[in-house]
Each structure stands twice: as structure tokens, then as C-alpha cells.
Design a protein around this motif. Structure first.
Motif, PDB file in Angstrom:
ATOM      1  N   TYR B  33      43.274  38.339  38.272  1.00  0.00           N
ATOM      2  CA  TYR B  33      41.826  38.452  38.412  1.00  0.00           C
ATOM      3  C   TYR B  33      41.276  39.219  37.221  1.00  0.00           C
ATOM      4  CZ  TYR B  33      43.331  37.034  42.942  1.00  0.00           C
ATOM      5  OH  TYR B  33      43.943  36.328  43.941  1.00  0.00           O
ATOM      6  N   PHE B  35      37.650  40.938  35.453  1.00  0.00           N
ATOM      7  CA  PHE B  35      36.350  41.502  35.814  1.00  0.00           C
ATOM      8  C   PHE B  35      35.643  42.032  34.570  1.00  0.00           C
ATOM      9  CE2 PHE B  35      37.395  41.803  40.367  1.00  0.00           C
ATOM     10  CZ  PHE B  35      38.777  41.847  40.335  1.00  0.00           C
ATOM     11  N   ARG B  95      43.338  42.578  36.968  1.00  0.00           N
ATOM     12  CA  ARG B  95      44.106  42.982  38.155  1.00  0.00           C
ATOM     13  C   ARG B  95      45.159  41.935  38.453  1.00  0.00           C
ATOM     14  NH1 ARG B  95      40.735  43.372  42.978  1.00  0.00           N
ATOM     15  NH2 ARG B  95      41.951  41.836  44.112  1.00  0.00           N
ATOM     16  N   PRO B  98      48.342  40.069  44.235  1.00  0.00           N
ATOM     17  CA  PRO B  98      48.896  40.982  45.246  1.00  0.00           C
ATOM     18  C   PRO B  98      50.414  40.900  45.344  1.00  0.00           C
ATOM     19  CG  PRO B  98      47.018  39.806  46.119  1.00  0.00           C
ATOM     20  CD  PRO B  98      47.336  39.185  44.801  1.00  0.00           C
ATOM     21  N   GLY B 102      54.726  45.662  40.003  1.00  0.00           N
ATOM     22  CA  GLY B 102      53.941  46.685  39.327  1.00  0.00           C
ATOM     23  C   GLY B 102      52.821  47.210  40.196  1.00  0.00           C
ATOM     24  N   ALA B 103      52.064  48.136  39.644  1.00  0.00           N
ATOM     25  CA  ALA B 103      51.031  48.819  40.399  1.00  0.00           C
ATOM     26  C   ALA B 103      49.848  47.916  40.681  1.00  0.00           C
ATOM     27  CB  ALA B 103      50.569  50.057  39.644  1.00  0.00           C
ATOM     28  N   ASP B 104      49.325  48.064  41.892  1.00  0.00           N
ATOM     29  CA  ASP B 104      48.031  47.468  42.204  1.00  0.00           C
ATOM     30  C   ASP B 104      46.985  48.278  41.460  1.00  0.00           C
ATOM     31  OD1 ASP B 104      45.512  47.293  44.240  1.00  0.00           O
ATOM     32  OD2 ASP B 104      46.763  45.502  44.340  1.00  0.00           O
ATOM     33  N   GLY B 105      45.807  47.759  41.268  1.00  0.00           N
ATOM     34  CA  GLY B 105      44.779  48.495  40.551  1.00  0.00           C
ATOM     35  C   GLY B 105      44.386  47.772  39.276  1.00  0.00           C
ATOM     36  N   LEU B 106      43.329  48.239  38.655  1.00  0.00           N
ATOM     37  CA  LEU B 106      42.761  47.603  37.474  1.00  0.00           C
ATOM     38  C   LEU B 106      43.312  48.218  36.190  1.00  0.00           C
ATOM     39  CD1 LEU B 106      39.086  47.581  38.785  1.00  0.00           C
ATOM     40  CD2 LEU B 106      40.527  45.564  38.471  1.00  0.00           C
ATOM     41  N   PHE B 108      41.993  48.547  32.377  1.00  0.00           N
ATOM     42  CA  PHE B 108      40.727  48.432  31.667  1.00  0.00           C
ATOM     43  C   PHE B 108      40.940  48.379  30.157  1.00  0.00           C
ATOM     44  CE2 PHE B 108      37.363  49.161  34.800  1.00  0.00           C
ATOM     45  CZ  PHE B 108      38.079  49.667  35.873  1.00  0.00           C
TER      46      PHE B 108
END
Lengths: 112, 118
Positions: B33, B35, B95, B98, B102-106, B108
Motif C-alpha cells: 500500500y 500513501f 506499508r 499484512p 517484517g514490521a507492520d507500520g509505514l 516514510f
């Protein structure tokens, strides 16, 4: 609807002091996050949680701790503040599914 | 690890004109995803637009649209009819899916400071 609420909005700490940044959300979101934003940079993930009782490290976890005892609250703990932790801290949450994250207003922390 | 690159630290545009902000990213995932977030001086992070990688159609939200080039790993933001209220920092973010590792989260980018000239 309050959304994601962070307290305090501003704080000055002395080197070696400890503090907890509070984050509360009233949207019943399972996913919660802590980010830090250094000057001129994008946000970097510190810790995240996928639900109550579950936390995991992000990109820059050193010097921080978190807990998630309830769905609503996700506090961030700084044990021994260092000047390198001077930053703006953002808490965010999102519901299950591939949807947007909602951000708090941020906490500006200065360590001197 | 995923990386997001915004190569334009600052952009300037005349009011009512169109401006495009660039973003490239690196990932080995096929589903993810993307953004664009806006951060005005108030510091609030505001979602501008979202794109799911499995969708070929470019996302559009009123005056904001994206040019998503999956093969090139490029995700630019076009702002049409620029308004004074569009002045802000703009961040591109990625992102993972699911189910990915690795880590969830954005993740930047460093951001682009957009200036609107009246």
C-alpha cells in the motif's frame, strides 16, 4: 469523536530523566504505532502493537519501551533520556484491514 | 528493508497551476500500500490519497491524483489547481501487506516542502 490523543504536547527533559508519553484512542482500533520525526526527516517507526498484550519493535526501538495492557492505551516510555531522543513523537492507530492510519497531534520532546 | 525516496526537498508552484511531487520506493513484495500524507505547520498528519498495489487504476481524490508505475516502483502525486491551503510538507509512505514479513507500520520518505506562490 476524540480520535487519537497524545499527552503532553510539549516537554523538556534533562539528560538521564525518565518519562512516559501517553497515547489513547477511542476508535477501538487493534493496531497502534509510535513514530518519531527528526527535523527535516520523515517519520520512523519505534514500536507497534497489533492488539492488547502484543507489541513489537520497529526501525528505531533503542532507548524506548512500550506496553499495551488495553486496546485504548499505548504508552511510550523513555528510561534514560538522551539528547538524541530530541524529536517530535507521533502516535497512530488503525482498524483491522488495509485502511489508513489516524495520527495524534504529536509531542515535541527536547532533551537538554 | 523497504526504502522510500523523495528526491525533491522543495517545490514551488503558482496558485491555480499544477505540480507533481515524485516518490520512488524499493520493495520485494508484490502486494503493498502506498500513501501520500500532508503535514501543515500545525504538525497534524493528514492522509491525502491511498493506492493499493494490486489495483492498476490510479487513485484520485478531487484535485489530487497519483501516477502509480508498479514496474518502475514510482508513485508521484499530482496536485491540480493549486491552492494556498495546499502549502505543506508532503510525505510519501509505504506499508507492506499484512501477511508479509517484517514490521507492520509505514515507511516514510524525507518529504517535499511545497510552496504555493500567490
Amino acid at each position: 469523536n476524540a480520535g487519537v490523543t497524545q499527552t503532553p504536547k510539549f516537554r523538556i527533559l534533562k539528560i538521564g530523566q525518565s518519562m512516559t508519553l501517553q497515547c489513547t484512542q477511542d476508535m477501538n482500533h487493534n493496531y497502534m504505532y509510535w513514530y518519531r520525526q527528526d527535523p527535516g526527516m520523515g517519520l520512523k517507526l519505534i514500536y507497534y502493537s497489533v492488539g492488547a498484550g502484543i507489541t513489537d519493535k520497529g526501525e528505531v526501538p533503542n532507548g524506548y519501551n512500550v506496553s499495551r495492557s488495553t486496546t485504548e492505551d499505548f504508552p511510550l516510555r523513555l528510561e534514560l533520556a538522551a539528547p538524541s531522543q530530541t524529536s517530535v513523537y507521533f502516535c497512530a492507530s488503525r482498524p483491522d484491514g488495509n485502511t489508513e492510519a489516524f495520527f495524534g497531534q504529536g509531542t515535541r520532546l527536547t532533551v537538554v | 528493508a523497504q526504502t522510500v525516496t523523495q528526491s525533491q526537498p522543495e517545490m514551488s508552484v503558482q496558485e491555480a497551476e499544477t505540480v507533481t511531487l515524485s516518490c520512488t520506493y524499493d520493495t520485494s513484495e508484490s502486494d503493498y500500500y502506498l500513501f501520500w500524507y500532508k503535514q501543515p505547520p500545525s504538525r497534524q498528519m493528514i492522509l491525502v490519497i491511498r493506492q493499493e498495489a494490486y489495483k492498476q487504476q490510479n487513485a484520485t481524490e478531487n484535485r489530487f491524483s497519483v501516477n502509480f508505475q508498479k514496474a518502475a516502483k514510482s508513485f508521484s502525486l499530482k496536485i491540480s489547481d493549486s491552492q494556498l491551503g495546499d502549502a505543506a510538507m508532503y510525505f510519501c509512505a509505504y506499508r507492506p501487506p499484512p501477511s508479509g514479513g517484517g514490521a507492520d507500520g509505514l515507511t516514510f520518505g524525507k518529504g517535499t516542502h511545497l510552496i504555493i506562490q500567490p
